[in-house]
Design an enzyme around this catalytic site. Structure first.
Site, PDB file in Angstrom:
ATOM      1  N   CYS A 128     -10.316  -4.327   0.469  1.00 58.56           N
ATOM      2  CA  CYS A 128     -11.406  -3.346   0.492  1.00 58.56           C
ATOM      3  C   CYS A 128     -12.369  -3.631  -0.666  1.00 58.56           C
ATOM      4  O   CYS A 128     -12.086  -4.454  -1.540  1.00 58.56           O
ATOM      5  CB  CYS A 128     -10.846  -1.923   0.401  1.00 58.56           C
ATOM      6  N   ASN A 139       0.840  -1.187   0.000  1.00 60.04           N
ATOM      7  CA  ASN A 139       0.000   0.000   0.000  1.00 60.04           C
ATOM      8  C   ASN A 139       0.883   1.249   0.000  1.00 60.04           C
ATOM      9  O   ASN A 139       1.959   1.281   0.592  1.00 60.04           O
ATOM     10  CB  ASN A 139      -1.002   0.003   1.156  1.00 60.04           C
ATOM     11  N   CYS A 141     -10.824  -3.100  -4.169  1.00 60.07           N
ATOM     12  CA  CYS A 141      -9.919  -4.187  -4.541  1.00 60.07           C
ATOM     13  C   CYS A 141     -10.702  -5.458  -4.874  1.00 60.07           C
ATOM     14  O   CYS A 141     -10.355  -6.176  -5.816  1.00 60.07           O
ATOM     15  CB  CYS A 141      -8.915  -4.460  -3.433  1.00 60.07           C
ATOM     16  N   GLU A 162       0.244   5.210   0.658  1.00 62.56           N
ATOM     17  CA  GLU A 162      -0.721   6.212   1.101  1.00 62.56           C
ATOM     18  C   GLU A 162      -0.347   7.600   0.606  1.00 62.56           C
ATOM     19  O   GLU A 162       0.763   7.843   0.128  1.00 62.56           O
ATOM     20  CB  GLU A 162      -0.808   6.209   2.629  1.00 62.56           C
ATOM     21  N   ASN A 163      -1.304   8.481   0.736  1.00 64.72           N
ATOM     22  CA  ASN A 163      -1.134   9.868   0.338  1.00 64.72           C
ATOM     23  C   ASN A 163      -1.927  10.714   1.314  1.00 64.72           C
ATOM     24  O   ASN A 163      -2.959  10.263   1.827  1.00 64.72           O
ATOM     25  CB  ASN A 163      -1.642  10.062  -1.097  1.00 64.72           C
ATOM     26  N   TYR A 223      -6.384  11.033   1.024  1.00 64.07           N
ATOM     27  CA  TYR A 223      -6.660   9.608   1.176  1.00 64.07           C
ATOM     28  C   TYR A 223      -7.191   8.938  -0.089  1.00 64.07           C
ATOM     29  O   TYR A 223      -6.876   7.791  -0.372  1.00 64.07           O
ATOM     30  CB  TYR A 223      -7.625   9.357   2.341  1.00 64.07           C
ATOM     31  N   CYS A 228      -3.880   0.649  -2.867  1.00 66.20           N
ATOM     32  CA  CYS A 228      -3.856  -0.571  -2.070  1.00 66.20           C
ATOM     33  C   CYS A 228      -2.814  -1.539  -2.618  1.00 66.20           C
ATOM     34  O   CYS A 228      -2.499  -1.539  -3.812  1.00 66.20           O
ATOM     35  CB  CYS A 228      -5.221  -1.237  -2.092  1.00 66.20           C
ATOM     36  N   GLU A 259      -3.068  -4.731  -3.136  1.00 73.51           N
ATOM     37  CA  GLU A 259      -3.629  -5.669  -4.108  1.00 73.51           C
ATOM     38  C   GLU A 259      -3.658  -5.068  -5.507  1.00 73.51           C
ATOM     39  O   GLU A 259      -3.272  -5.702  -6.485  1.00 73.51           O
ATOM     40  CB  GLU A 259      -5.064  -6.057  -3.711  1.00 73.51           C
TER      41      GLU A 259
END
Length: 133
Positions: free
Chosen positions: A89, A45, A92, A47-48, A51, A56, A58
């Site tokens: 999620c 993953n 995904c 992140e930023n 959000y 992700c 996957e």
């Protein structure tokens, strides 16, 4: 699925988790996706601060595989950093359902895992067949 294949995917997913960029959630996730030809693609993953721009593990693994020309997959292993199982999620699940990828979901350790089909986790996914009228 053979135990040595599962073990290999779990090890690659653990290695990918270590490379995660997750300063906001502090929840590193790693994934390892095996193509039918045996090639393994790892993802973590990313992140930023915005959000919605986060990626992700996957989808990172799947994107790498597709960019390499792969379309058929054996399985994907997903491991997070909590004791509980790290489920993909909804986004995904939808993306993985496009390719019918079986899942290996881990707890905090790769020694503790469960296997699922996407139909079990996402029984009403949006299908390409629905686009045909």
């Amino acid at each position: 699925m053979k135990a040595d294949v599962i073990r290999s995917l779990l090890e690659k997913a653990e290695d990918a988790r270590k490379k995660s960029y997750s300063p906001y959630s502090r929840y590193p996730v790693g994934a390892a996706l095996m193509a039918k030809d045996g090639t393994i693609y790892a993802g973590c993953n990313v992140e930023n601060v915005s959000y919605g721009a986060a990626l992700c593990a996957e989808r990172n693994a799947l994107g790498s595989a597709v960019a390499d020309g792969q379309r058929d997959f054996t399985a994907i292993a997903i491991i997070g950093s909590h004791e509980d199982y790290t489920m993909p999620c909804g986004i995904c699940r939808q993306v993985l359902s496009e390719f019918h990828v079986p899942l290996i979901i881990c707890g905090k350790s790769s020694k503790d895992y469960r296997t699922y089909t996407l139909e079990e986790l996402f029984p009403s996914s949006f299908r390409a067949e629905e686009l045909k009228h």
